[in-house]
Write an enzyme that holds these catalytic residues in place. Structure first.
Site, short mmCIF file in Angstrom:
data_model
loop_
_atom_site.label_atom_id
_atom_site.label_comp_id
_atom_site.label_asym_id
_atom_site.label_seq_id
_atom_site.Cartn_x
_atom_site.Cartn_y
_atom_site.Cartn_z
N CYS A 153 5.04 27.70 1.61
CA CYS A 153 4.31 28.00 2.85
C CYS A 153 4.94 27.34 4.07
O CYS A 153 4.78 27.81 5.19
CB CYS A 153 2.86 27.55 2.71
SG CYS A 153 2.68 25.83 2.18
N LYS B 217 -8.95 26.45 -10.76
CA LYS B 217 -8.45 27.77 -11.13
C LYS B 217 -7.04 27.94 -10.57
O LYS B 217 -6.85 28.05 -9.36
CB LYS B 217 -9.34 28.89 -10.59
CG LYS B 217 -8.88 30.27 -11.13
CD LYS B 217 -9.05 31.37 -10.11
CE LYS B 217 -8.44 32.68 -10.60
NZ LYS B 217 -6.95 32.68 -10.58
N GLU C 56 -5.37 26.13 2.95
CA GLU C 56 -3.96 25.89 3.25
C GLU C 56 -3.27 27.21 2.96
O GLU C 56 -3.05 27.57 1.81
CB GLU C 56 -3.42 24.74 2.41
CG GLU C 56 -2.10 24.19 2.91
CD GLU C 56 -0.91 24.84 2.25
OE1 GLU C 56 -0.31 25.75 2.90
OE2 GLU C 56 -0.57 24.48 1.12
N GLU D 250 4.80 36.80 7.25
CA GLU D 250 5.29 35.88 6.23
C GLU D 250 5.85 36.68 5.06
O GLU D 250 5.14 37.49 4.44
CB GLU D 250 4.17 34.96 5.73
CG GLU D 250 4.69 33.93 4.75
CD GLU D 250 3.59 33.03 4.21
OE1 GLU D 250 3.86 31.83 4.02
OE2 GLU D 250 2.47 33.53 3.97
#
Length: 487
Positions: free
Chosen positions: A277, A169, A243, A378
């Site tokens: 990331c 997905k 992750e 972040e």
């Protein structure tokens, strides 16, 4: 979508729009899968695992993976064009990511027939004991919108090599190359149901991550979504590889080659528009070279050329979608309101080439406190926070003072310091005198809120394998623990 070898629409024909972040135009639609669609995909993956793929020798799996790798290379230009249209990344990078997907398939294909167990000497010499490394079964592979091809290859290649079947997905914000994969696996000759692809929004994602027919979930994306997936997986006791995000420290010591360090700082945060990331979003600089680095990084950031991701001269494209642009701009505004010193950044201005696209200028803040929101949260965009430090101890303390632990960088000419600091940084990856470099052979993953488990490298296979122990009694007779008494 691809379910059980058939190309199918979503139940009821539901779709979502595909938007080009550079032009602002709708360029297509993608199926918006229902829970029923997800059930069908998981069932197809289970059938393929039980009847075909788990019984397919490793050499045969490897041959199919090598065919798929060749198709990735042959279609790299087309795949790169699709992905850049979908998420706004530079086409030079997306085409390279298609080639890197091929590299990963080739790397893990080499392991498909080498999943060795071991023999174990027992205390009792009449016992023969050995282990088998077996595929876990059906794996859900869920990817983010920033690098769909590379993120999927991180998961798909080891899963196929291990003998797992998969339900993929992608993010609803970038699904085009994943849907293209449906044609590619069929061209390569994979048995029906080994690879299944569903697309869509929240309903699709929730149905998949909470499904009781899975044996492994691998997810790349945000911390809140990762937490939601772990909560759902707790109900089914399905193991999860995560992750997630990062707020990675990029540390420049006073003895560093500053020319290289400036390049590394820029590449660490502004490549891919900071939408990665591993972005080195916290630049930690030793006080004696701090002013020099602030001036040089700010000046270079101001000269980065924004524009069409397909144009050869463009150095940074738009951000991927409107919600992301809004989050980045809000974080920048909050930093200014909090009194942070903006060295570079601001509105895109009246450049007609930038008016339609979702652009954010490379933004540099200096003198940032490590406890400020700019340094803690972040942002996932082209926003750099520069933080001064005094000593090596200070640098390590500042670097580790974060709830994230994905990546880190060290810039120094002192090899002893490089090893010493690398050993103390709480991060899954540490680069020395480089940044944002990857390899199929090198394991990748994080600590703390950056997730757990590893992708790439030999370690990635362990996410899709489980160990079975087999013990055989070689003795000619077996002691009876319940002997019959004679009358």
């Amino acid at each position: 979508m691809l379910i059980g070898g058939e190309r199918v629409p979503a139940e009821g024909g539901r779709t979502l729009p595909i938007m080009n972040p550079y032009t602002g135009e709708q360029v297509g639609t993608l199926p918006d899968a229902s829970a029923t669609d997800v059930d069908a995909a998981v069932a197809a993956a289970r059938t393929a695992f039980d009847t075909v793929w788990s019984r397919t020798p490793g050499q045969a799996r490897a041959e199919l993976m090598l065919r798929l790798a060749a198709i990735y290379e042959r279609r790299a230009g087309h795949l790169g064009d699709l992905e850049s249209t979908d998420n706004g990344k530079l086409v030079s990078e997306t085409r390279n990511q298609a080639r890197f997907a091929a590299r990963q398939l080739r790397f893990f294909a080499g392991y498909a027939d080498k999943l060795y167990g071991r023999t174990i000497p027992m205390d009792n010499p009449d016992l023969f004991d050995y282990t088998r490394r077996e595929p876990v079964g059906v794996a859900a592979l869920i990817t983010a919108w920033n690098s769909p091809m590379q993120l999927l290859a991180n998961k798909l290649a080891p899963a196929l090599a291990a003998g797992c079947t998969v339900v993929i997905k992608p993010s609803e914000h970038a699904s085009m190359t994943t849907l293209e994969l449906a044609d590619m696996v069929q061209e390569a000759g994979f048995p029906d149901g080994v690879v299944n692809i569903v697309t869509g929004g929240v309903t699709c994602g929730a149905a998949l991550t909470g499904h009781r027919g899975l044996d492994r979930i691998s997810f790349t994306g945000s911390v809140p979504t990762g937490q939601a997936i772990m909560r759902a997986a707790a109900e089914t006791l399905v193991p999860v590889t995560l992750e997630l995000g990062g707020k990675s420290p990029n540390i420049v010591f006073e003895d560093a080659d500053l020319d290289r360090a400036v390049i590394g700082a820029l590449a660490g945060i502004f490549s891919a528009g900071g939408q990665t990331c591993i972005a080195g979003s916290r630049l930690l600089v030793q006080r004696s070279v701090y002013d020099t680095m602030v001036e040089r990084v700010g000046a270079r950031a101001g000269r980065i050329r924004l524009g069409d991701p397909f144009a050869p001269g463009t150095q940074m494209g738009p951000v991927a979608n409107e919600p992301q642009q809004a989050r980045i701009e809000a974080a920048i505004a909050a930093g200014v309101d909090a009194g942070a010193r903006m060295v570079q950044g601001g509105p895109v201005g009246d450049d007609p080439a930038l008016q339609r696209g979702l652009f954010v200028r490379p933004t540099v803040f200096a003198d940032v406190d490590n406890h400020a929101d700019l340094a803690r949260r972040e942002i996932f965009g082209p926003v750099l926070s520069i933080i001064p430090f005094e000593t090596e101890e200070d640098a390590v303390a500042l670097a580790n003072d974060s709830e994230f632990g994905l990546a880190s960088g060290i810039w120094t000419r002192d090899l002893s310091r490089a090893h010493r600091v690398a050993a103390r940084l709480d991060a899954g990856t540490t680069w020395v005198n480089t940044y944002r470099v990857s390899g199929a052979q090198a394991p990748f993953g994080g600590t703390k809120k950056s997730g757990h488990g590893r992708e790439r490298g030999e370690e990635a296979l362990d996410e899709y394998l489980r160990t079975k122990n087999v013990m055989i009694d070689l003795a000619p007779t077996l002691a009876d623990p319940f002997p019959l008494e004679e009358n």
